[in-house]
Design an enzyme around this catalytic site. Structure first.
Site, PDB file in Angstrom:
ATOM      1  N   TYR A 147      10.804   2.693   7.737  1.00 58.38           N
ATOM      2  CA  TYR A 147       9.676   2.918   8.653  1.00 58.38           C
ATOM      3  C   TYR A 147      10.087   2.589  10.088  1.00 58.38           C
ATOM      4  O   TYR A 147       9.970   3.422  10.990  1.00 58.38           O
ATOM      5  CB  TYR A 147       8.515   2.034   8.209  1.00 58.38           C
ATOM      6  CG  TYR A 147       7.239   2.200   9.011  1.00 58.38           C
ATOM      7  CD1 TYR A 147       6.469   3.355   8.907  1.00 58.38           C
ATOM      8  CD2 TYR A 147       6.791   1.185   9.851  1.00 58.38           C
ATOM      9  CE1 TYR A 147       5.275   3.485   9.630  1.00 58.38           C
ATOM     10  CE2 TYR A 147       5.607   1.310  10.568  1.00 58.38           C
ATOM     11  CZ  TYR A 147       4.852   2.468  10.453  1.00 58.38           C
ATOM     12  OH  TYR A 147       3.681   2.592  11.157  1.00 58.38           O
ATOM     13  N   GLU A 149      13.058   2.059  11.564  1.00 54.81           N
ATOM     14  CA  GLU A 149      14.142   2.858  12.157  1.00 54.81           C
ATOM     15  C   GLU A 149      13.730   4.331  12.264  1.00 54.81           C
ATOM     16  O   GLU A 149      14.152   5.030  13.179  1.00 54.81           O
ATOM     17  CB  GLU A 149      15.433   2.713  11.344  1.00 54.81           C
ATOM     18  CG  GLU A 149      15.991   1.293  11.318  1.00 54.81           C
ATOM     19  CD  GLU A 149      16.540   0.808  12.667  1.00 54.81           C
ATOM     20  OE1 GLU A 149      16.355   1.479  13.700  1.00 54.81           O
ATOM     21  OE2 GLU A 149      17.159  -0.267  12.666  1.00 54.81           O
ATOM     22  N   LYS A 151      10.730   5.367  12.968  1.00 57.29           N
ATOM     23  CA  LYS A 151       9.876   5.449  14.172  1.00 57.29           C
ATOM     24  C   LYS A 151      10.716   5.290  15.438  1.00 57.29           C
ATOM     25  O   LYS A 151      10.418   5.896  16.466  1.00 57.29           O
ATOM     26  CB  LYS A 151       8.795   4.369  14.120  1.00 57.29           C
ATOM     27  CG  LYS A 151       7.725   4.608  13.058  1.00 57.29           C
ATOM     28  CD  LYS A 151       6.771   5.727  13.448  1.00 57.29           C
ATOM     29  CE  LYS A 151       5.585   5.816  12.498  1.00 57.29           C
ATOM     30  NZ  LYS A 151       4.636   6.859  12.858  1.00 57.29           N
ATOM     31  N   GLY A 209       0.659 -18.398   5.629  1.00 54.03           N
ATOM     32  CA  GLY A 209      -0.463 -17.865   6.404  1.00 54.03           C
ATOM     33  C   GLY A 209      -0.378 -18.195   7.883  1.00 54.03           C
ATOM     34  O   GLY A 209      -1.323 -17.948   8.633  1.00 54.03           O
TER      35      GLY A 209
HETATM   36  P1  NAD Z   1      -2.547   6.717   6.880  1.00 56.22           P
HETATM   37  O1  NAD Z   1      -1.580   6.509   5.770  1.00 56.22           O
HETATM   38  O2  NAD Z   1      -3.989   6.562   6.585  1.00 56.22           O
HETATM   39  O3  NAD Z   1      -2.342   8.138   7.547  1.00 56.22           O
HETATM   40  C1  NAD Z   1      -1.125   8.845   7.510  1.00 56.22           C
HETATM   41  C2  NAD Z   1      -1.454  10.279   7.122  1.00 56.22           C
HETATM   42  O4  NAD Z   1      -0.220  11.037   7.144  1.00 56.22           O
HETATM   43  C3  NAD Z   1      -2.014  10.390   5.712  1.00 56.22           C
HETATM   44  O5  NAD Z   1      -3.131  11.254   5.720  1.00 56.22           O
HETATM   45  C4  NAD Z   1      -0.871  10.969   4.905  1.00 56.22           C
HETATM   46  O6  NAD Z   1      -1.301  11.721   3.787  1.00 56.22           O
HETATM   47  C5  NAD Z   1      -0.168  11.828   5.946  1.00 56.22           C
HETATM   48  N1  NAD Z   1       1.240  12.086   5.660  1.00 56.22           N
HETATM   49  C6  NAD Z   1       2.191  11.206   5.245  1.00 56.22           C
HETATM   50  N2  NAD Z   1       3.364  11.835   5.099  1.00 56.22           N
HETATM   51  C7  NAD Z   1       3.156  13.146   5.422  1.00 56.22           C
HETATM   52  C8  NAD Z   1       3.977  14.300   5.460  1.00 56.22           C
HETATM   53  N3  NAD Z   1       5.274  14.239   5.124  1.00 56.22           N
HETATM   54  N4  NAD Z   1       3.429  15.480   5.833  1.00 56.22           N
HETATM   55  C9  NAD Z   1       2.103  15.572   6.158  1.00 56.22           C
HETATM   56  N5  NAD Z   1       1.278  14.512   6.142  1.00 56.22           N
HETATM   57  C10 NAD Z   1       1.798  13.309   5.778  1.00 56.22           C
HETATM   58  O7  NAD Z   1      -2.122   5.708   8.061  1.00 56.22           O
HETATM   59  P2  NAD Z   1      -2.778   5.434   9.480  1.00 56.22           P
HETATM   60  O8  NAD Z   1      -3.004   3.978   9.571  1.00 56.22           O
HETATM   61  O9  NAD Z   1      -3.879   6.373   9.753  1.00 56.22           O
HETATM   62  O10 NAD Z   1      -1.539   5.754  10.440  1.00 56.22           O
HETATM   63  C11 NAD Z   1      -1.459   6.956  11.201  1.00 56.22           C
HETATM   64  C12 NAD Z   1      -0.239   6.888  12.100  1.00 56.22           C
HETATM   65  O11 NAD Z   1      -0.340   5.764  12.989  1.00 56.22           O
HETATM   66  C13 NAD Z   1       1.076   6.735  11.332  1.00 56.22           C
HETATM   67  O12 NAD Z   1       2.067   7.517  11.967  1.00 56.22           O
HETATM   68  C14 NAD Z   1       1.401   5.264  11.511  1.00 56.22           C
HETATM   69  O13 NAD Z   1       2.791   5.020  11.457  1.00 56.22           O
HETATM   70  C15 NAD Z   1       0.823   4.966  12.878  1.00 56.22           C
HETATM   71  N6  NAD Z   1       0.481   3.537  13.020  1.00 56.22           N
HETATM   72  C16 NAD Z   1      -0.633   3.024  12.407  1.00 56.22           C
HETATM   73  C17 NAD Z   1      -0.897   1.656  12.536  1.00 56.22           C
HETATM   74  C18 NAD Z   1      -2.116   1.023  11.923  1.00 56.22           C
HETATM   75  O14 NAD Z   1      -2.297  -0.188  12.040  1.00 56.22           O
HETATM   76  N7  NAD Z   1      -3.022   1.748  11.280  1.00 56.22           N
HETATM   77  C19 NAD Z   1      -0.027   0.835  13.255  1.00 56.22           C
HETATM   78  C20 NAD Z   1       1.108   1.403  13.823  1.00 56.22           C
HETATM   79  C21 NAD Z   1       1.341   2.757  13.717  1.00 56.22           C
END
Ligand code: NAD
Ligand code: UDP
Length: 324
Positions: A147, A149, A151, A209
């Protein structure tokens, strides 16, 4: 640029993506939601299907696709440690091939493209709080590396497409965000603690924690996404988006116990490998360039999240889809 845009949201059926789609549809844009439903389900966007300015495509972002759009938000990627470690090779492919595919589309269409990056690019940080200039302390061969690397490589690709091909990019480094529509079984700390508290089960603290996180409510975050994407200063980022209020995991557990009125007990389990000890965003850049800062206190955001967990039938939520 015309006010109403054709906008692609990859990962648009996920926790953050579904809220982003909702907001963009409300604002009148033509929204295409692309998702392979690896960590989400159609129910997150079912209420949008009847809207004439919303379209849903089941597709994997690692496979090229030909669409005509003005803006792209690239969110497709599993985000919770349990989800991204489920198939680590697929996770890094999603970040890297997904970035290449959306950047190629942005280059062809002249579209503006947003990357959902992460505080994980800082790894287990030696600098606190973390400013964007900090280059991070990531273990490249550990269980979180697929994840972290992935990103980091995606950020590299975004910057290189920008420098070489003048693609109009925006990179947000997102810190822990929570709210309604988190996957109840994603194993993240907020969803785990709320689910356990509501079921009267033990609340599982990993380690002692004392590790910290800074929790941002999803509405604040989505506002940050829009401000970054609409900014006309040519501000590419990376920019930290997160709530600087920092809590220990034990404090979070105690607050959730108080807000749910549960009789659940705290239990202590081993800390996962490479679990960051501290995390807090320095949001000076976001304040300066986007006039953005979070407004929702943790207590208020948790109450809304607890309310949602009480209303949904969590048995309807699937674990990650096999074979991805
Ligand atoms: P999430 O898992 O709910 O959403 C990710 C979505 O991407 C899902 O709907 C999943 O089905 C889809 N997906 C995964 N692989 C895929 C692929 N190969 N092709 C098409 N769709 C695909 O997670 P989230 O919390 O909504 O995160 C959304 C984005 O924000 C991600 O890129 C995540 O890395 C980033 N992010 C989120 C957080 C957080 O705290 N929620 C923090 C840092 C970064
Ligand atoms: N955590 C915990 N109990 C749980 C789930 C997570 O103590 O049931 C801890 C985890 O070890 C980490 C923090 O809570 O220190 C945040 O974990 P999460 O998976 O939500 O996100 P991370 O910020 O680590 O990606």
């Amino acid at each position: 640029m015309s006010r109403l845009q054709r906008i692609l949201v990859t990962g648009g059926a996920g926790f953050l993506g579904s809220h982003l789609c909702e907001r963009l549809v409300e604002d009148g844009h033509d929204v295409i939601c692309l998702d392979n439903f690896f960590t989400s389900q159609k129910s997150n966007v079912a209420h949008l299907l009847e809207k004439s300015n919303f379209e849903l495509i089941r597709h994997d972002v690692t496979v090229p696709i030909w669409l005509e759009v003005d803006q792209i938000y690239n969110l497709a990627c599993p985000a919770a440690p349990g989800h991204y470690q489920y198939n680590p090779i697929k996770t890094i492919k999603t970040s890297v091939s997904g970035a290449i595919n959306v950047l190629g589309m942005a280059k062809r269409c002249g579209a503006r493209v947003f990357q959902a990056s992460t505080s994980e690019v800082y790894g287990d940080p030696e600098v606190h709080p973390q400013p964007e200039s900090y280059r991070g302390s990531v273990n490249p061969i550990g269980p979180r590396a697929c994840y972290d690397e992935g990103k980091r490589a995606a950020e590299t690709l975004f910057m290189d497409y920008h420098r070489m091909n003048r693609v109009n990019i925006r990179i947000a480094r997102i810190f822990n965000t929570y709210g309604p529509r988190m996957h109840p079984f994603d194993g993240r700390v907020v969803s785990n603690f709320i689910r356990q508290a509501l079921a009267g089960q033990d609340i599982t603290i990993f380690g002692d924690g004392s590790q910290t996180r800074s929790f941002c409510f999803r509405d604040d975050l989505i506002e940050g996404f829009l401000r970054l994407m609409q900014n006309e200063e040519d501000f590419t980022g990376p920019v930290n988006l997160g709530n600087p209020a920092e809590y220990t995991i034990k404090q979070l557990a105690e607050l959730i116990i108080e807000l749910t009125g549960t009789s659940s007990q705290l239990v202590y389990q081993p800390l996962p490998q490479d679990d960051p000890t501290r995390r807090q965003p320095d949001i000076t850049l976001a304040k300066k360039h986007l006039q953005w800062e979070p407004t929702v206190p943790l207590r208020d955001g948790l109450l809304q999240t607890i309310d949602w967990f009480q209303q949904v039938d969590i048995e309807q939520y699937r674990p990650p889809t096999p074979n991805y």
